[in-house]
Enzyme design. Structure first.
Site, PDB file in Angstrom:
ATOM      1  CE1 TYR A 146     -12.374  11.422  -8.526  1.00 21.20           C
ATOM      2  CE2 TYR A 146     -14.644  12.093  -8.241  1.00 21.20           C
ATOM      3  CZ  TYR A 146     -13.655  11.585  -9.033  1.00 21.20           C
ATOM      4  OH  TYR A 146     -13.932  11.231 -10.307  1.00 21.20           O
ATOM      5  CD  GLU A 147     -12.178   7.242  -4.069  1.00 22.21           C
ATOM      6  OE1 GLU A 147     -11.702   6.838  -2.993  1.00 22.21           O
ATOM      7  OE2 GLU A 147     -13.367   7.107  -4.371  1.00 22.21           O
ATOM      8  N   GLY A 148      -9.101  10.845  -1.683  1.00 19.56           N
ATOM      9  CA  GLY A 148      -7.889  11.280  -0.996  1.00 19.56           C
ATOM     10  C   GLY A 148      -7.170  12.275  -1.868  1.00 19.56           C
TER      11      GLY A 148
END
Ligand SMILES: Cc1cc2nc3c(=O)[nH]c(=O)nc-3n(C[C@H](O)[C@H](O)[C@H](O)COP(=O)(O)OP(=O)(O)OC[C@H]3O[C@@H](n4cnc5c(N)ncnc54)[C@H](O)[C@@H]3O)c2cc1C
Length: 597
Positions: A440-442
């Site tokens: 997550y968060e890229g």
């Protein structure tokens, strides 16, 4: 049951002896954070994390969050009480701006606290982390009215925040986003659509949840240039600014998932929910990136934090578990077998984790300090340089610390043998919890592309040049110093390899972008090794200044020299492999047509 001791002494050593934070007393908030205050804050945070949050980590994993028929979500037993303590202790907004009720403490201090929170209970700590991302977005891009209405309660922790980007058809590629926003005569918008995988989308910890939602205003251009950001509170605020009528946003379901069971991952339905534009129309990715950069650094800390707690438990086990004899003969002949810590292969695992954790913590705190300079310095040039550093290091910290953090939790599990696979010891929870930080968060592949495709060329390569100049300057200054040479020379080789890799991209990736894509993860890892290697050099320098080597066995500063040597001899050489892979280019990676798979 796993245990955890917050590494307060380690943090104090880094702040005081490696980064000399007292030199920054001219920055607002630093003079107030005198060494004894810093130590007291860290000790207090450590106590909370060790006594309150650590025991709840297993509870959260086993019990998870529950969604009820009315769409409400309850967090695991004990979370509510612990959250109240977190708020009462003033931990949520400890480094937030004082004008909105924060304490203005240096981020370099509160980032250390965040590591403790994530080590002791990552799923729990995420609830407050998301609020801080919302604070960053509203503080930097919101109107004066929005700041006044939302920031004080988000900063105190009385309200929580979320970030809503992901939709079923898109996570990375936000250009495909479908959620829409319809303008209303009063200046508000009706937000309609479905968001998935929203961390802390619904829960029972706070009186209100402030959702930050990406949506496309009716008639907006397609692609990322038509996306705007909206503030959508769970409860609409009355004229007095208190939660009133329920907004048309609800949690449709919560995900069954691999780890972080204590954090509710929600599908959120926006059914014409009332929202307000924050930042400029069609330029919603700017404020969202402010939020995401805060979050990406925080997720990098999650990788370190899981590695640290897993390491601590692996060390304890390795000292207790008896198996076989040391290769050179029994080390504990009075025992039926030697503890497994005598075995070089077990040591390899423990030293790998240790050598990573100590340098990764330094890298996190160094970058947090740059963040403080970027936000608080009165010198524009200094702010710019610090901001460059943050931009460059954000994908490195996010990508490298979570990749290696996860690998280390697996390594720590391995130290436990079969017992690591059994839930009772808690090691498999660390593995499961750490895994999401790479996604997550890229996803980490996207971090690598961000580094290579955006951060390297930005401003004519200014940030990279400044970083290389600093590291090369250190190498030049200390390369002939007999004490530092064993650490500086291998770093010099890795820096040379990083420079070659950068040059190779300049010569081979412009004409063929697949060469950049195929080498980007290796580049990010190579960059991480150089950054961590530099941290080890600074640590060694500080350790010598504190008399390392003069104080006999058991001296923690002498242990730093040994760990630094392990890093230089056993981990840093991977830089050569990364360079070789980068130089191989994309040909063999991309040659097969998709249908051949
Ligand atoms: C537990 C959990 C919590 C989450 N919390 C939130 C949250 O709070 N808010 C929120 O908005 N989202 C959240 N997410 C979503 C998360 O951020 C996305 O899952 C993630 O960004 C990846 O998007 P995706 O799943 O759509 O994968 P995709 O975008 O489909 O990517 C799949 C794979 O392809 C690669 N890839 C995709 N595009 C490219 C490209 N252009 N170039 C190279 N490689 C590419 C990716 O690196 C990845 O490995 C959460 C997810 C989970 C599982």
């Amino acid at each position: 049951m796993p245990t955890y001791r917050a590494p307060v002494d380690e943090v104090m050593f880094l702040l005081r002896d490696v980064f000399h934070v007292e030199r920054y007393n001219n920055l607002p908030g630093f003079a107030e954070a005198s060494p004894d205050i810093v130590e007291a804050v860290l000790a207090e945070a450590a106590k909370f994390c060790e006594d309150v949050l650590t025991p709840l980590n297993r509870v959260g994993d086993k019990e998870g969050c529950r969604r009820h028929a009315d769409g409400s979500v309850t967090t695991p037993p004990g979370f509510k009480d612990a959250y109240r303590k977190l708020v009462d202790g003033g931990w949520v907004g400890a480094s937030a701006p004082t004008e909105f009720g924060g304490q203005g403490l240096p981020t370099v201090l509160t980032q250390a606290v965040r590591e403790f929170l994530y080590s002791s209970n990552m799923a729990f700590a995420m609830y407050s982390s998301l609020a801080l991302g919302a604070v960053a977005a509203i503080y930097n891009h919101g109107s004066a009215e929005q700041k006044a209405r939302y920031l004080p309660k988000l900063i105190s922790g009385e309200w929580a925040g979320t970030m809503n980007l992901t939709e079923p058809q898109c996570g990375t590629d936000l250009g495909q986003l479908r959620c829409r926003a319809t303008p209303q005569p009063d200046g508000s918008y009706k937000v309609t659509g479905t968001k998935i995988f929203i961390s802390a989308g619904e829960h029972d910890l706070t009186d209100n949840i402030i959702h930050l939602v990406l949506a496309r205003i009716d008639g907006a251009p397609a692609g990322t240039k038509g996306i705007s950001l909206f503030i959508v509170p769970k409860f609409l605020l009355t004229a007095d600014g208190v939660p009133g009528e329920r907004n048309a946003v609800s949690c449709g379901s919560i995900e069954e998932k691999m780890g972080i069971h204590g954090n509710a991952t929600c599908a959120m339905n926006y059914d014409g929910a009332t929202g307000w534009l924050t930042g400029e129309k069609h330029r919603g990715l700017y404020p969202m990136f402010t939020m995401m950069n805060t979050a990406r650094l925080s997720v990098g800390v999650q990788g370190l934090a899981q590695s640290e707690v897993a390491y601590q438990n692996a060390v304890a086990y390795a000292k207790e578990r008896l198996s076989g004899r040391a290769p050179g003969g029994a080390k504990f002949p009075q025992k039926p077998a030697d503890p497994i810590i005598v075995h070089p292969d077990v040591r390899r695992m423990l030293m790998t984790m240790r050598a990573f954790n100590e340098a990764a913590r330094a890298l996190v705190l160094w970058t947090a300090l740059k963040g403080d300079i970027a936000r608080r310095s009165t010198d524009a040039k200094e702010r710019e340089a610090a901001d460059d550093h943050m931009g460059l290091m954000t994908p490195v910290i996010k990508g490298v610390l979570t990749d290696q953090g996860f690998a280390n939790t697996v390594m720590a599990q391995q130290v436990f043998g079969g017992h690591g696979y059994i839930a009772e010891h808690g090691m498999e929870q660390f593995v499961r919890d750490a895994r999401i930080a790479m996604i997550y968060e890229g996803a980490n592949g996207i971090q690598a592309l961000d580094l290579v495709g955006r951060k390297l060329p930005k401003d004519g390569g200014r940030a990279l040049q400044a970083f290389l100049a600093e590291v090369s300057g250190f190498i030049k200054e200390h390369g002939d110093d007999a004490k530092l040479a064993p650490f500086v020379k291998p770093l010099a080789q890795a820096v040379g390899e990083l420079q070659q890799a950068t040059m190779w991209f300049m010569q081979n990736a412009l004409g063929n972008p697949e060469n950049a894509g195929a080498g980007s993860t290796d580049y990010m890892q190579l960059f991480g090794l150089v950054a961590l290697g530099y941290m080890w050099c600074l640590i060694v320098q500080a350790a010598y200044a504190k008399g390392a080597g003069a104080n006999g066995a058991g001296d923690p500063m002498a242990a730093k020299l040994v760990t630094a040597r392990f890093f230089a001899e056993r981990l840093l050489p991977a830089a050569t492999t990364h360079l070789a892979r980068i130089k191989a280019g994309a040909a063999s990676t991309m040659a097969l047509p998709a249908e051949a798979f």
